[in-house]
Design a protein around this motif. Sequence first.
Motif, mmCIF file in Angstrom:
data_model
loop_
_atom_site.group_PDB
_atom_site.id
_atom_site.type_symbol
_atom_site.label_atom_id
_atom_site.label_comp_id
_atom_site.label_asym_id
_atom_site.label_seq_id
_atom_site.Cartn_x
_atom_site.Cartn_y
_atom_site.Cartn_z
ATOM 1 N N ILE A 121 0.826 -1.208 0.000
ATOM 2 C CA ILE A 121 0.000 0.000 0.000
ATOM 3 C C ILE A 121 0.861 1.259 0.000
ATOM 4 O O ILE A 121 0.541 2.252 -0.664
ATOM 5 N N MET A 122 1.988 1.215 0.717
ATOM 6 C CA MET A 122 2.871 2.377 0.739
ATOM 7 C C MET A 122 3.452 2.657 -0.642
ATOM 8 O O MET A 122 3.478 3.805 -1.108
ATOM 9 N N LYS A 123 3.919 1.612 -1.299
ATOM 10 C CA LYS A 123 4.480 1.780 -2.634
ATOM 11 C C LYS A 123 3.392 2.122 -3.654
ATOM 12 O O LYS A 123 3.616 2.930 -4.567
ATOM 13 N N TYR A 124 2.234 1.498 -3.504
ATOM 14 C CA TYR A 124 1.183 1.713 -4.496
ATOM 15 C C TYR A 124 0.696 3.157 -4.505
ATOM 16 O O TYR A 124 0.547 3.773 -5.568
ATOM 17 N N ILE A 125 0.429 3.719 -3.334
ATOM 18 C CA ILE A 125 -0.051 5.104 -3.275
ATOM 19 C C ILE A 125 0.997 6.054 -3.848
ATOM 20 O O ILE A 125 0.672 6.988 -4.584
ATOM 21 N N ALA A 126 2.276 5.803 -3.539
ATOM 22 C CA ALA A 126 3.340 6.643 -4.077
ATOM 23 C C ALA A 126 3.410 6.546 -5.595
ATOM 24 O O ALA A 126 3.718 7.530 -6.276
ATOM 25 N N GLY A 127 3.106 5.368 -6.146
ATOM 26 C CA GLY A 127 3.255 5.153 -7.579
ATOM 27 C C GLY A 127 2.012 5.393 -8.408
ATOM 28 O O GLY A 127 2.110 5.558 -9.624
ATOM 29 N N ALA A 128 0.842 5.419 -7.793
ATOM 30 C CA ALA A 128 -0.413 5.538 -8.554
ATOM 31 C C ALA A 128 -1.101 6.883 -8.385
ATOM 32 O O ALA A 128 -2.080 7.168 -9.078
ATOM 33 N N PHE A 129 -0.609 7.719 -7.450
ATOM 34 C CA PHE A 129 -1.221 9.026 -7.211
ATOM 35 C C PHE A 129 -0.146 10.107 -7.205
ATOM 36 O O PHE A 129 1.047 9.805 -7.134
ATOM 37 N N ASP A 130 -0.576 11.346 -7.265
ATOM 38 C CA ASP A 130 0.336 12.476 -7.144
ATOM 39 C C ASP A 130 0.967 12.421 -5.753
ATOM 40 O O ASP A 130 0.263 12.458 -4.731
ATOM 41 N N VAL A 131 2.289 12.325 -5.705
ATOM 42 C CA VAL A 131 2.962 12.136 -4.425
ATOM 43 C C VAL A 131 2.764 13.337 -3.500
ATOM 44 O O VAL A 131 2.937 13.226 -2.278
ATOM 45 N N ARG A 132 2.353 14.482 -4.062
ATOM 46 C CA ARG A 132 2.109 15.657 -3.221
ATOM 47 C C ARG A 132 0.892 15.476 -2.314
ATOM 48 O O ARG A 132 0.771 16.180 -1.302
ATOM 49 N N VAL A 133 -0.017 14.584 -2.684
ATOM 50 C CA VAL A 133 -1.197 14.335 -1.849
ATOM 51 C C VAL A 133 -1.126 12.929 -1.246
ATOM 52 O O VAL A 133 -2.135 12.328 -0.911
ATOM 53 N N TYR A 134 0.089 12.441 -1.090
ATOM 54 C CA TYR A 134 0.313 11.082 -0.593
ATOM 55 C C TYR A 134 -0.384 10.844 0.751
ATOM 56 O O TYR A 134 -1.114 9.873 0.930
ATOM 57 N N ALA A 135 -0.127 11.733 1.714
ATOM 58 C CA ALA A 135 -0.660 11.532 3.069
ATOM 59 C C ALA A 135 -2.178 11.568 3.084
ATOM 60 O O ALA A 135 -2.821 10.818 3.823
ATOM 61 N N THR A 136 -2.772 12.443 2.260
ATOM 62 C CA THR A 136 -4.230 12.537 2.217
ATOM 63 C C THR A 136 -4.849 11.265 1.661
ATOM 64 O O THR A 136 -5.828 10.742 2.220
ATOM 65 N N VAL A 137 -4.294 10.753 0.563
ATOM 66 C CA VAL A 137 -4.808 9.507 -0.012
ATOM 67 C C VAL A 137 -4.664 8.361 0.979
ATOM 68 O O VAL A 137 -5.586 7.565 1.183
#
Length: 415
Positions: free
Chosen positions: A334-350
């Motif tokens: 999940i940590m890698k997926y969110i970083a790779g599938a979304f804008d990393v600027r909104v990582y914490a929010t996602v």
Amino acid sequence: MDKSAQPKKKDFWGFPLTHFTYFFQWQIINGYLTLWLEQVGHLNGATAGMVFSMMAGISLLFQPAFGVISDKLVFKKNLIITIAVASMLIGPYFQWCFMPLLGISPTFVAIVTGIFLSFIFNGGVSVIEQYVQRAALANGFEYGHSRMGGSLAGMVASFVGGQIFLMAPNSIFWANSVMGLCLTLLLIFSDKIHMENAAAAGGTSDASLDMSQIGKIFRMRNFWILCLFYVGTSALYDVFDQQFIIFFKTFFDTAAAGTAAYSYMTTAQIGLEFLLMFPMPWLINKIGSRNGLIAYGVILAARIIGSALAPNLAVVIILRLLAGFEMPLVLVSIMKYIAGAFDVRVYATVYALASNFAKQISVFIFSTVAGNWYDSIGFQHTYMILGAIVAVVTVIAAFTLKKEDPVQAGEISAK
């Protein structure tokens, strides 16, 4: 060898210690708070339950707020240090404040305690996790290797917590305060971020984060699919786990024997989780974080359905130990997926919304439903229903969840 080709210093070791100090506190509270509330606080089941309900309910406010704040701060430590300092106050609160507040009103103390602990744990966990993941992207180490500190903390806290509780029940909270102090010192003096590589983790806190970027999250189809996946898998894992000990003890002649066996099995499971955290990042880098999430769903569905159909205790134990593989798999993926599938600027929010906020809501709903099913149709039939839901959601995610960018996710190096 060309000096430019030399591997860069990763400034790694402070981060597993950060994970250790935080999740030691997490395990102490989750493992022994109920016992303390009953034996020392003399709260009845309803009032003790209200404490945990408040922790879950208030977290629905903290989690999205903390996600947005974390994305605004990025590497600034204002929020995470505030959480660490608050955890230092756990000992004083339970030693000197809890009983006077209880004298005012049991409901009042349940509300205050729930808000206080939710700020540190239910809400704070996403702040800690996204902070270390961003550090991993900037410094070039694997988040999963740092998270081994959290798994080790679970084992140590489970053992040490029981011993110190027997000696002096209030000492479990002072142990939290000591760990809170260590966490604060680590954050201030040890956890170094390579700011020259901050862009890999969302830039610096000086970069503006427009609220419209946050709003775009809710218009992303992939965000809602990820929420569905977490609701239908990880949330149901928690629901499945809540009363598993009761099901497990049905295989024993006495409750004491079942409880002892469950303790040994859980220790072995956490130990397996700790060991597998080391190779798991390598495995996820090979198969991809999206595939890692799908594999987690498949294994979880098989484990829940398998428990329903298990012919004997040995099969139940084997299936339970698979959780030691599941947790590293989903945590790293999940940590890698969110970083790779979304804008990393909104990582914490996602992360806060998809894996915590949506999960908390569904756990709240499914816990009551599953509890009624346990009473009316039994554990086996309930497990079959839960397992079927996990299987269906996993199949949906397998066909609809977006493929991550492997470079952005840190799965492969940029060429």
